[in-house]
Design an enzyme around this catalytic site. Sequence first.
Site, PDB file in Angstrom:
ATOM      1  N   ASP A  54       0.838  -1.201   0.000  1.00  0.00           N
ATOM      2  CA  ASP A  54       0.000   0.000   0.000  1.00  0.00           C
ATOM      3  C   ASP A  54       0.876   1.256   0.000  1.00  0.00           C
ATOM      4  O   ASP A  54       0.370   2.381  -0.044  1.00  0.00           O
ATOM      5  CB  ASP A  54      -1.026  -0.007   1.147  1.00  0.00           C
ATOM      6  CG  ASP A  54      -0.384  -0.065   2.512  1.00  0.00           C
ATOM      7  OD1 ASP A  54       0.859  -0.192   2.609  1.00  0.00           O
ATOM      8  OD2 ASP A  54      -1.134   0.009   3.512  1.00  0.00           O
ATOM      9  N   SER A  55       2.217   1.054  -0.007  1.00  0.00           N
ATOM     10  CA  SER A  55       3.134   2.173  -0.260  1.00  0.00           C
ATOM     11  C   SER A  55       2.890   2.738  -1.660  1.00  0.00           C
ATOM     12  O   SER A  55       3.383   3.819  -1.986  1.00  0.00           O
ATOM     13  CB  SER A  55       4.596   1.712  -0.128  1.00  0.00           C
ATOM     14  OG  SER A  55       4.816   0.523  -0.871  1.00  0.00           O
ATOM     15  N   ASP A  93      -1.043  -6.024  -0.207  1.00  0.00           N
ATOM     16  CA  ASP A  93      -1.442  -5.368   1.037  1.00  0.00           C
ATOM     17  C   ASP A  93      -2.943  -5.134   1.068  1.00  0.00           C
ATOM     18  O   ASP A  93      -3.518  -4.616   0.095  1.00  0.00           O
ATOM     19  CB  ASP A  93      -0.759  -3.997   1.150  1.00  0.00           C
ATOM     20  CG  ASP A  93       0.442  -4.028   2.066  1.00  0.00           C
ATOM     21  OD1 ASP A  93       0.539  -4.932   2.920  1.00  0.00           O
ATOM     22  OD2 ASP A  93       1.302  -3.131   1.911  1.00  0.00           O
ATOM     23  N   GLU A 192       9.068  -4.116  10.596  1.00  0.00           N
ATOM     24  CA  GLU A 192       9.498  -2.817  10.053  1.00  0.00           C
ATOM     25  C   GLU A 192      10.078  -1.920  11.138  1.00  0.00           C
ATOM     26  O   GLU A 192       9.456  -1.711  12.193  1.00  0.00           O
ATOM     27  CB  GLU A 192       8.293  -2.134   9.360  1.00  0.00           C
ATOM     28  CG  GLU A 192       8.674  -0.788   8.741  1.00  0.00           C
ATOM     29  CD  GLU A 192       7.673  -0.254   7.728  1.00  0.00           C
ATOM     30  OE1 GLU A 192       6.714  -0.974   7.353  1.00  0.00           O
ATOM     31  OE2 GLU A 192       7.863   0.905   7.291  1.00  0.00           O
TER      32      GLU A 192
HETATM   33  O1  KIV Z   1       3.546  -1.093   1.673  1.00  0.00           O
HETATM   34  C1  KIV Z   1       4.717  -1.494   1.675  1.00  0.00           C
HETATM   35  O2  KIV Z   1       5.505  -1.249   0.764  1.00  0.00           O
HETATM   36  C2  KIV Z   1       5.153  -2.297   2.810  1.00  0.00           C
HETATM   37  C3  KIV Z   1       6.617  -2.557   2.942  1.00  0.00           C
HETATM   38  C4  KIV Z   1       7.300  -1.358   3.458  1.00  0.00           C
HETATM   39  C5  KIV Z   1       6.893  -3.747   3.775  1.00  0.00           C
HETATM   40  O3  KIV Z   1       4.364  -2.692   3.611  1.00  0.00           O
END
Ligand code: KIV
Length: 274
Positions: A54-55, A93, A192
């Site tokens: 979700d990044s 995610d 994290e």
């Molecule tokens: O959303 C994302 O990219 C993540 C990573 C930082 C593990 O959850």
Amino acid sequence: MKGQYLYRNVSKVTTHILQRMRNEGEKIAMLTAYDFSTARLLDEAKIDVILVGDSAANVMAGYKTTLPITLNDMIYHASSVVRAVERALVVVDMPFGTYQGNSIEALASAIRIMKESGADAVKLEGGMEVSESIDRILSAGIPVMGHLGLTPQSINKFGTYTVRATTQKEVEKLLADAKVLEERGCFALVLEKIPATIGKQVTESINIPTIGIGAGPHTNGQVLVFHDMMGYSQQFSPRFLRRYHNFSEEIIGAVTHYINDVKQREFPNEKEQY
Ligand code: KIV
């Protein structure tokens, strides 16, 4: 045990292969991707796991937090990635608001992700608080990856993105949550931004693979956000980030070159026309 690459030639990475990598000491390499073209290259390079994180809210859509991204957005990104990938395990995610506090909605969201994107597994943030949602998602045969330590979807509760698990109380909660996620049946766990010593402690306290981002060298694998490790931005610069490329400079350089060629009538040339 340094540098093992036992599973390079598997045609498809599964959750079972990740467990075998952990048991046999092969480190797991995970990166994010959100689109077809990038995912195809990561898969060709034989990355083990692609996380449709979700990044995407930050690096694709420009939001300050991960909260605004929707289930439809995540399914769009995930299905683009799945169309490109043959070998890597694709994990998606679950976005904020689609699984917390309501396990029936959590299951419905996870089913939509799996059915509409064709991904292999989902990831969600949190420990005991989300264990009912995890139970219900697993009951449908959907593999779940956990995520503890810094959980960006809870940014409004904590107010900062600083290192987590720095007090005894926090460490105890992290260890207890990791145990809960393992017992519920998560196949792996992202850790994290926690001290390396705590990353080691958590990794040694459970039997499922841990995958760290800013959690030190002792986790069973590592994950980075693709745009960060490729240097799309010079602004985001946490200590844990290793930049493998300077993409921002290269893209700006190439685009500047193109602009000059167009302005100076050097593009297209004789061979580049019909
Ligand atoms: O959303 C994302 O990219 C993540 C990573 C930082 C593990 O959850």
